[in-house]
Scaffold this active site. Structure first.
Site, PDB file in Angstrom:
ATOM      1  CB  SER A   1      -0.931  -0.026   1.209  1.00  0.00           C
ATOM      2  OG  SER A   1      -1.788   1.083   1.208  1.00  0.00           O
TER       3      SER A   1
ATOM      4  CE1 TYR B   1      -0.816   5.733  -5.048  1.00  0.00           C
ATOM      5  CE2 TYR B   1      -0.587   7.114  -3.096  1.00  0.00           C
ATOM      6  CZ  TYR B   1      -0.137   6.073  -3.887  1.00  0.00           C
ATOM      7  OH  TYR B   1       0.983   5.373  -3.509  1.00  0.00           O
TER       8      TYR B   1
ATOM      9  CE  LYS C   1      -1.177   2.785  -3.360  1.00  0.00           C
ATOM     10  NZ  LYS C   1      -0.617   1.492  -3.814  1.00  0.00           N
TER      11      LYS C   1
END
Length: 357
Positions: free
Chosen positions: A199, A213, A217
């Site tokens: 991650s 983004y 994650k």
């Protein structure tokens, strides 16, 4: 007075001796764990696409890694050094061939096996499963699966297209889930192995210019925690890798086109080499740790943001219980610093706009 000096010397000697013994035990323990990978099959996957989006202008930079460069290749090199059979996965076949030759150069035994797979992990699931299963049939039962697929698209939410949003979701999330789904049942049947979900520290905190983004994650963290629950009774351990900013081949180009706010925020943290990050992920995986990260910021976030994550060491649990309150104050300071950077950039931009008019 002399008696006190003798006692101090004895205590100091005892502490030093105990520390030396502890370090030696841990060293040989890690060496023993390394040896358990001798002749075992390791798969390393990673696909990174970096898109920089800002002010309605789109810049793009492609970096195919994993098996082929950056952190993923460093992990593959570490595995090759200790005698593992290594398969690397990415989409750029030319880079895969080049990386495989470098990895072969680190082999420890003449009978080690090496292979590469060119496949889109976010594509057709049946193709992903067939490709990975064929590699397992050829290279042997899977012992360690390093899953590093990822894509970063920098820019504020309004500047990112819907297509780019879906690209990030597919590459960061779907590819990781599909690749893991393809191999997890085989690992359960074997009754051993480790799975790494790579991650980012962005899975603990949202950062300006990385809204989507960060969302993907965060999702990977939840995936890793749930996967750990599903697999631990089958002898499988899950490690959530949380690499900080890493000096991969594309980092300099990425930084040129980042939103100014994102760039200034990222400069408040240290930059690490892919070798440092790769070795740490590899070591933490063999040690059975759930969290793997490098640097003060990373360790601080794993303590403060532990939540319902599984604990793997009592010392880790003690730090999380007793240090979380203090570290919260430090994170508030970071938030204040980031907000100050963002506000200043906004004011500077408005001032520049007013001067032009």
């Amino acid at each position: 007075m002399e008696h006190n000096n003798i006692m101090f010397a004895l205590i100091t000697s005892g502490v030093l001796t105990l520390s030396l013994v502890l370090v030696t035990v841990l060293k040989y323990k890690f060496i023993a764990k390394k040896k358990c990978l001798l002749g075992r099959h390791v798969i390393v996957t990673q696909i990174i696409k970096l898109y920089i989006v800002y002010w309605s202008i789109i810049f793009s930079f492609f970096q195919v890694t994993g098996g082929s460069s950056g952190i993923g290749k460093c992990i593959a090199l570490e595995a090759a050094k200790i005698g593992a059979n290594v398969t690397i996965v990415a989409r750029n076949e030319n880079r895969l061939r080049s990386a495989l030759e470098e990895i072969k150069g680190q082999c420890s035994y003449n009978d080690q096996k090496f292979n590469y797979l060119s496949v889109d992990l976010a594509g057709d699931y049946n193709m992903v499963k067939t490709t990975l299963n064929n590699a397992i049939d050829e290279m042997g039962p899977l012992c360690l699966f390093i899953n590093c697929a990822g894509m970063a698209i920098c820019g504020t939410l309004e500047d990112i297209s819907s297509n780019d949003i879906m690209k990030m979701i597919n590459t960061n999330l779907i590819s990781t889930i599909q690749a893991t789904k393809a191999i997890v049942n085989e690992m359960k049947q074997n009754g051993y192995g480790s799975i790494v979900i790579t991650s980012s520290l962005a899975s603990f905190c949202g950062i300006y210019g990385l809204s989507v983004y960060s969302a993907t994650k965060f999702a990977l963290r939840g995936f890793a925690e749930a996967l750990s629950m599903e697999t631990k009774n089958f002898g499988i351990k899950v490690t959530l890798a949380l690499p900080p900013d890493t000096d991969t081949p594309g980092y300099a180009n990425e930084s040129k086109d980042k939103p100014l706010e994102t760039l200034l925020i990222s400069e408040t943290a240290n930059l690490f080499t892919p070798e440092e990050v790769g070795r740490q992920i590899f070591q933490d995986t063999l040690d059975g740790r759930f969290f793997s990260t490098v640097g003060f910021e990373g360790h601080m976030m794993t303590i403060f943001c532990a939540g319902m994550a599984p604990y793997t060491f009592y010392l880790e649990l003690i730090c999380q219980v007793f240090c979380a309150g203090i570290l919260r104050l430090i994170t508030v300071y970071y938030q204040f610093t980031f907000d100050k950077i963002i506000k200043k950039c906004k004011l500077d931009r408005e001032h520049l706009k007013n001067n032009k008019t």
